[in-house]
Design an enzyme around this catalytic site. Structure first.
Site, PDB file in Angstrom:
ATOM      1  CD  GLU A   1      -2.814  -1.285   2.400  1.00  0.00           C
ATOM      2  OE1 GLU A   1      -2.771  -0.340   3.218  1.00  0.00           O
ATOM      3  OE2 GLU A   1      -3.544  -2.280   2.541  1.00  0.00           O
TER       4      GLU A   1
ATOM      5  CD  GLU B   1      -4.885  -7.859   2.352  1.00  0.00           C
ATOM      6  OE1 GLU B   1      -5.696  -7.060   2.863  1.00  0.00           O
ATOM      7  OE2 GLU B   1      -3.677  -7.609   2.200  1.00  0.00           O
TER       8      GLU B   1
END
Length: 437
Positions: free
Chosen positions: A243, A349
């Site tokens: 991220e 995820e």
């Protein structure tokens, strides 16, 4: 197949519990009645749930044996689940250790496993891994039974991040990471390391590092080298940086790593990891890259830079999605970009919210079917990827009540493949349907 329920009230014996203190007269008695019920799961007829319905046993030790002379399982408060390996007749025994000379009482009951059941998720394909996010304290008991049966890839949900593994300068703590890795190895599972560098899992001492910028970079190199070397040959893959792109601007986050190491900190971190284990697969992982075209472009720019230096093997697209969004074509866009670059695709995820608008307060069949369809859509899309570019689909949690999404959004949801009773939901079937068509 209709649900078969065995309601068994087995009065084994009545014992009068009295004090063992000879100075206290036994002027009160407590009758003990031992009984239990068995429910065979409709979704998986080799899964049984037993419930101790005994009375008068408060404070007494009790335990289960799910086969004749089988291993002892301590009876805990509430129902207990057990998953058999094959169809057959099984002897279930509940034993209560009664007072006065450790008197034991027990009775047996016959339970017939189902004639058929869904295959395990991991057995439905040999083209990619089927993963699960785990915590070190959720790998035993019913969690463990499902993990071993259904999955062949593990990802630490949060215990292989810097704030956990490197809590203070010069002091590493691999307790939880070692437990997860050792569990995976013992059960022939791949391990996906998640994640070496993430701005939200940075220890305070790193954020407030008092040394020079070069000393900071040397410290990061030591950290990545220490961790990756420790698990070299055991951990199959790592998310090196997680991220790194700021929402909205689609620029690099102004993290401590960027401010102390420069705009090229990402390539430096990947080089440290490549040096530590030349054989490990290195991934970049991020969210919202299916539908946010600007963010997707920024991420692929990072990936291209890493690829030009032979520092990346795959892209992780976090699949925190819902039953309505993103579309199949949006998901396909990140797949196409990854495949075109010759990299491996990780659907990381995965969870599928069914209550994004907070308009229901309990799980409905309609929403559960919608979730089943969305999971099937995602898995079908992934299965169509060229085999050389497949890596894994990782489910981000086992049970609905354990999902991170409830705290994050502050509203109820049921985004996973199992309910709070460890029962497979329709979403589980959707995953299998995609691979059995």
């Amino acid at each position: 197949m209709p649900k078969r329920i065995y309601m068994l009230l087995v009065i084994l014996t009545t014992i009068f519990a009295c004090s063992k203190d000879n100075d206290t007269p036994p002027d009160t008695t407590t009758p003990i009645s031992v009984s239990f019920e068995v429910i065979v799961s409709q979704q998986n007829t080799l899964r049984v749930t037993v419930n101790n319905t005994s009375t008068g046993i408060s404070g007494l030790n009790s335990y289960w044996q799910f086969t004749k002379n089988g291993s002892v399982v301590q009876d805990e408060a509430g129902p207990e689940m057990h998953l058999y390996d094959a169809s057959g007749e099984y002897l279930i025994t509940l034993t209560v250790e009664a007072p006065d000379d450790d008197i034991q009482v027990s009775e047996t009951v016959m339970v017939i496993g189902g004639d058929s059941m869904h295959p395990a998720l991991k057995d439905a394909t040999d083209k990619f891994s089927v993963g699960m996010a785990v915590q070190s304290n959720r790998m035993g008991g019913q969690h463990g039974e499902i993990l071993v049966r259904e999955f062949n890839n593990l990802t630490a949900e949060y215990e292989m991040k810097m704030n956990i593994m490197y809590p203070s300068q010069g002091n590493y703590d691999f307790t939880a990471a070692d437990a997860i890795v050792n569990y995976g190895v013992a059960n022939n599972m791949d391990i996906h390391g998640h994640t070496l560098i993430w701005h939200n899992a940075t220890p305070d001492w790193v954020e407030n590092f008092t040394g020079t910028d070069q000393e900071f970079e040397d410290m990061i190199e030591d950290y990545i080298t220490t961790v990756v070397t420790r698990y070299a040959g055991v951990v199959r893959s790592w998310d090196v940086v997680n991220e790194a792109i700021e929402d909205g601007s689609n620029q690099l986050r102004n993290s401590v790593f960027r401010t102390r190491m420069g705009d090229d900190y990402i390539s430096k971190c990947y080089q440290f990891a490549r040096n530590a284990d030349p054989d490990v697969l290195l991934f970049y992982n991020d969210y919202n890259i299916t539908f946010d075209e600007g963010k997707q472009a920024a991420i692929f720019a990072i990936v291209d830079g890493l690829a030009s230096q032979n520092l990346i093997d795959g892209v992780g697209a976090q699949m925190h999605i819902d039953i309505y969004f993103p579309s199949s074509s949006q998901i396909q866009s990140v797949v196409d970009g990854t495949v075109a670059r010759g990299l491996k695709m990780h659907f990381a995820e995965l969870d599928v919210r069914i209550n994004p608008s907070n308009d229901i307060s309990s799980l409905t069949e309609e929403r559960e079917i919608a979730q089943q369809n969305k999971v099937r859509e995602v898995v079908e899309l992934y299965d169509a990827i060229p085999d050389a570019n497949k890596f894994a689909i990782t489910i981000w949690g086992m049970r609905d009540n354990e999902t991170w999404l409830i705290d994050f959004w502050g509203q109820p949801d049921w985004p996973l493949l199992y309910n709070s009773n460890f029962e497979a939901k329709k979403a589980h079937s959707g995953f299998l349907e995609a691979l059995n068509n």
